[in-house]
Scaffold this motif. Sequence first.
Motif, PDB file in Angstrom:
ATOM      1  N   ALA A  20      51.173  34.250  42.392  1.00 19.95           N
ATOM      2  CA  ALA A  20      51.639  33.124  41.752  1.00 19.95           C
ATOM      3  C   ALA A  20      50.326  31.940  41.650  1.00 19.95           C
ATOM      4  O   ALA A  20      50.706  31.248  41.296  1.00 19.95           O
ATOM      5  CB  ALA A  20      52.588  32.485  43.825  1.00 19.95           C
ATOM      6  N   LEU A  21      49.164  32.479  42.235  1.00 22.77           N
ATOM      7  CA  LEU A  21      48.628  31.597  42.773  1.00 22.77           C
ATOM      8  C   LEU A  21      47.478  31.418  41.274  1.00 22.77           C
ATOM      9  O   LEU A  21      46.968  30.973  40.414  1.00 22.77           O
ATOM     10  CB  LEU A  21      47.194  31.446  43.389  1.00 22.77           C
ATOM     11  N   LEU A  22      47.672  33.244  40.587  1.00 20.87           N
ATOM     12  CA  LEU A  22      47.195  33.270  39.363  1.00 20.87           C
ATOM     13  C   LEU A  22      47.772  32.615  37.474  1.00 20.87           C
ATOM     14  O   LEU A  22      47.684  32.364  36.945  1.00 20.87           O
ATOM     15  CB  LEU A  22      47.157  34.787  39.056  1.00 20.87           C
ATOM     16  N   SER A  23      49.395  32.886  38.038  1.00 23.74           N
ATOM     17  CA  SER A  23      50.379  31.997  37.270  1.00 23.74           C
ATOM     18  C   SER A  23      50.000  30.356  36.892  1.00 23.74           C
ATOM     19  O   SER A  23      50.164  29.752  36.401  1.00 23.74           O
ATOM     20  CB  SER A  23      50.904  32.510  37.046  1.00 23.74           C
ATOM     21  N   ALA A  24      49.623  29.743  38.740  1.00 26.46           N
ATOM     22  CA  ALA A  24      49.371  28.362  37.996  1.00 26.46           C
ATOM     23  C   ALA A  24      48.212  27.762  38.495  1.00 26.46           C
ATOM     24  O   ALA A  24      48.013  27.140  37.954  1.00 26.46           O
ATOM     25  CB  ALA A  24      50.381  27.870  39.593  1.00 26.46           C
ATOM     26  N   ARG A  25      47.312  28.967  38.637  1.00 26.73           N
ATOM     27  CA  ARG A  25      45.664  28.001  38.276  1.00 26.73           C
ATOM     28  C   ARG A  25      44.787  28.420  37.485  1.00 26.73           C
ATOM     29  O   ARG A  25      45.505  29.606  37.222  1.00 26.73           O
ATOM     30  CB  ARG A  25      45.226  27.778  39.610  1.00 26.73           C
ATOM     31  N   ARG A  26      44.286  28.515  37.106  1.00 28.45           N
ATOM     32  CA  ARG A  26      42.949  28.962  36.237  1.00 28.45           C
ATOM     33  C   ARG A  26      42.409  29.065  36.896  1.00 28.45           C
ATOM     34  O   ARG A  26      41.536  28.102  37.924  1.00 28.45           O
ATOM     35  CB  ARG A  26      42.384  27.909  34.972  1.00 28.45           C
ATOM     36  N   TYR A  27      41.574  30.493  37.598  1.00 25.00           N
ATOM     37  CA  TYR A  27      40.367  31.207  38.173  1.00 25.00           C
ATOM     38  C   TYR A  27      39.318  31.879  37.480  1.00 25.00           C
ATOM     39  O   TYR A  27      39.613  32.039  36.132  1.00 25.00           O
ATOM     40  CB  TYR A  27      41.026  32.068  39.178  1.00 25.00           C
ATOM     41  N   THR A  28      38.524  31.591  38.167  1.00 26.64           N
ATOM     42  CA  THR A  28      37.578  32.264  36.885  1.00 26.64           C
ATOM     43  C   THR A  28      36.517  32.984  38.315  1.00 26.64           C
ATOM     44  O   THR A  28      36.143  32.827  38.796  1.00 26.64           O
ATOM     45  CB  THR A  28      35.773  31.216  37.235  1.00 26.64           C
ATOM     46  N   PHE A  29      36.062  34.425  36.854  1.00 22.66           N
ATOM     47  CA  PHE A  29      35.811  35.581  38.446  1.00 22.66           C
ATOM     48  C   PHE A  29      34.005  35.728  37.923  1.00 22.66           C
ATOM     49  O   PHE A  29      33.583  35.445  36.611  1.00 22.66           O
ATOM     50  CB  PHE A  29      36.425  36.379  38.123  1.00 22.66           C
ATOM     51  N   SER A  30      33.677  36.499  38.816  1.00 25.21           N
ATOM     52  CA  SER A  30      31.841  36.240  38.444  1.00 25.21           C
ATOM     53  C   SER A  30      31.693  37.679  39.918  1.00 25.21           C
ATOM     54  O   SER A  30      32.162  37.355  40.775  1.00 25.21           O
ATOM     55  CB  SER A  30      31.254  35.571  38.295  1.00 25.21           C
ATOM     56  N   TRP A  31      30.796  38.182  39.599  1.00 23.95           N
ATOM     57  CA  TRP A  31      29.864  38.847  40.225  1.00 23.95           C
ATOM     58  C   TRP A  31      27.972  38.086  40.333  1.00 23.95           C
ATOM     59  O   TRP A  31      27.823  38.244  39.653  1.00 23.95           O
ATOM     60  CB  TRP A  31      30.156  40.696  40.067  1.00 23.95           C
ATOM     61  N   GLU A  32      27.942  38.798  41.913  1.00 27.31           N
ATOM     62  CA  GLU A  32      26.906  38.236  42.285  1.00 27.31           C
ATOM     63  C   GLU A  32      25.858  39.106  43.184  1.00 27.31           C
ATOM     64  O   GLU A  32      26.596  39.820  43.840  1.00 27.31           O
ATOM     65  CB  GLU A  32      26.506  36.464  43.529  1.00 27.31           C
ATOM     66  N   THR A  33      24.857  39.481  42.863  1.00 26.36           N
ATOM     67  CA  THR A  33      24.021  40.220  43.975  1.00 26.36           C
ATOM     68  C   THR A  33      22.467  39.844  43.764  1.00 26.36           C
ATOM     69  O   THR A  33      21.894  39.083  42.451  1.00 26.36           O
ATOM     70  CB  THR A  33      24.842  41.659  43.198  1.00 26.36           C
ATOM     71  N   THR A  34      21.424  40.051  44.428  1.00 26.12           N
ATOM     72  CA  THR A  34      20.101  39.943  44.736  1.00 26.12           C
ATOM     73  C   THR A  34      19.987  41.623  44.899  1.00 26.12           C
ATOM     74  O   THR A  34      19.010  41.553  43.789  1.00 26.12           O
ATOM     75  CB  THR A  34      19.788  39.579  46.032  1.00 26.12           C
ATOM     76  N   LEU A  35      20.156  42.245  45.415  1.00 22.95           N
ATOM     77  CA  LEU A  35      19.103  44.022  45.594  1.00 22.95           C
ATOM     78  C   LEU A  35      19.994  45.123  43.862  1.00 22.95           C
ATOM     79  O   LEU A  35      19.009  45.415  43.402  1.00 22.95           O
ATOM     80  CB  LEU A  35      19.193  44.510  46.514  1.00 22.95           C
ATOM     81  N   LEU A  36      21.575  44.800  44.302  1.00 16.74           N
ATOM     82  CA  LEU A  36      21.827  45.457  42.963  1.00 16.74           C
ATOM     83  C   LEU A  36      21.608  45.414  41.717  1.00 16.74           C
ATOM     84  O   LEU A  36      21.281  44.134  41.328  1.00 16.74           O
ATOM     85  CB  LEU A  36      23.341  45.443  43.055  1.00 16.74           C
ATOM     86  N   SER A  37      21.054  45.944  40.736  1.00  9.68           N
ATOM     87  CA  SER A  37      21.334  45.399  39.507  1.00  9.68           C
ATOM     88  C   SER A  37      23.051  45.880  38.394  1.00  9.68           C
ATOM     89  O   SER A  37      24.673  45.652  39.028  1.00  9.68           O
ATOM     90  CB  SER A  37      20.527  47.130  38.611  1.00  9.68           C
ATOM     91  N   PRO A  38      22.918  45.158  37.044  1.00  9.09           N
ATOM     92  CA  PRO A  38      24.264  45.185  36.407  1.00  9.09           C
ATOM     93  C   PRO A  38      25.098  46.275  36.495  1.00  9.09           C
ATOM     94  O   PRO A  38      26.314  46.920  36.592  1.00  9.09           O
ATOM     95  CB  PRO A  38      23.840  44.427  35.585  1.00  9.09           C
ATOM     96  N   ASP A  39      24.044  47.450  36.116  1.00 14.40           N
ATOM     97  CA  ASP A  39      24.389  48.249  36.471  1.00 14.40           C
ATOM     98  C   ASP A  39      25.131  49.361  37.440  1.00 14.40           C
ATOM     99  O   ASP A  39      26.289  49.436  36.890  1.00 14.40           O
ATOM    100  CB  ASP A  39      23.109  49.992  36.431  1.00 14.40           C
ATOM    101  N   ARG A  88      29.041  43.187  32.356  1.00  9.36           N
ATOM    102  CA  ARG A  88      27.823  42.478  32.440  1.00  9.36           C
ATOM    103  C   ARG A  88      27.553  40.701  32.667  1.00  9.36           C
ATOM    104  O   ARG A  88      26.915  40.366  32.227  1.00  9.36           O
ATOM    105  CB  ARG A  88      27.143  43.205  31.302  1.00  9.36           C
ATOM    106  N   ALA A  89      28.984  40.488  31.837  1.00  8.09           N
ATOM    107  CA  ALA A  89      28.373  39.388  30.767  1.00  8.09           C
ATOM    108  C   ALA A  89      29.020  38.213  32.391  1.00  8.09           C
ATOM    109  O   ALA A  89      28.553  36.874  32.442  1.00  8.09           O
ATOM    110  CB  ALA A  89      29.026  38.804  30.246  1.00  8.09           C
ATOM    111  N   SER A  90      30.019  38.838  33.252  1.00 10.29           N
ATOM    112  CA  SER A  90      30.208  38.056  34.692  1.00 10.29           C
ATOM    113  C   SER A  90      29.551  37.654  35.557  1.00 10.29           C
ATOM    114  O   SER A  90      29.698  37.941  36.253  1.00 10.29           O
ATOM    115  CB  SER A  90      31.245  39.077  34.874  1.00 10.29           C
TER     116      SER A  90
END
Length: 313
Positions: free
Chosen positions: A204-223, A250-252
């Motif tokens: 319901a929420l994903l259908s009614a709103r626009r969400y943007t997703f990302s990953w965040e890390t300090t220690l881990l690499s993109p791989d 990788r771009a997220s």
Amino acid sequence: MVNSVHAPVRPDEPVSFRQYWLAEAIRLRESQWGPLQDSHEIRRARALGKNFAHRLLLRAHFLGQREGMDATLQQWLHGARLALLVMLAVAVIAGITAAAGALGDGNRQVNLVIALAALLGLNTLTFLFWLVGTVLPTSNARTLLGDVWLWLTQKLARGPQAVLMPRALAGMLSRHRALRPLLGAISHGLWSIVLFAMLLTLLALLSARRYTFSWETTLLSPDAFVHFTRILGWLPQKLGFSVPPEAIIRASDGLQSLPDTAHAQWSGWLLGCLVCYGLAPRLIALAGTVIAARRRIQRLRLDPNMPGYIELR
């Protein structure tokens, strides 16, 4: 298993679950408060019973009617259903709240790792505890929600006779190894409701709103995040859920602007993980525990050599 305890116990009919339960409750009462005056009930049981075990059930049936314990059992069942309905309502609310909290209000980017942990973390932890307890023969593999239901039904019981009902139920089912799968079925059923409420809320929420997703890390690499996403996305992808390609993963990182199709792919990945690693295992476990509980309950038999029965020979 749902036959009324008010119906007479006939020699040519199969014994119902409640009749065994009532006999166990009578046995517990007499062991704690002393034998009941039963000369009239014993004469009736001798006249109608086809063997000693059947006469014990007849005696318990007649005593239960005389002492009002059959009505007490029925009242306790109503309280148990009420407790289960309350827990079902709480499960729905918990699922909606967890899903809404994992996505937020849409004004900020959704951290995929944190969102996945919020959706599946506690469920996965409790499921693994149950799974390990089931594999280990020395463990009782009790479930938290099943124990909460049993505790709540005991709190709703009124009067000394009502307190005997959950104790008789637990003791009888434990001797036949049916208590553990029964409580497991209740727990898995409630968790399935939580996860299903999560799934519907996410849709319901994903259908009614626009969400943007990302990953965040300090220690881990993109791989590391690419491998993490691909491993978790393998099974959902087999079932038709979308999984972002490596370039999108990788771009997220939250530093680049992504097209709407990329966020839609992340939405599919998140929904697929919830279904494959949350809801599906719970439904499988629910089916297994229900089948095990039903089979063991159907094999219930009265043991005439137990204390309280053997003296009646």
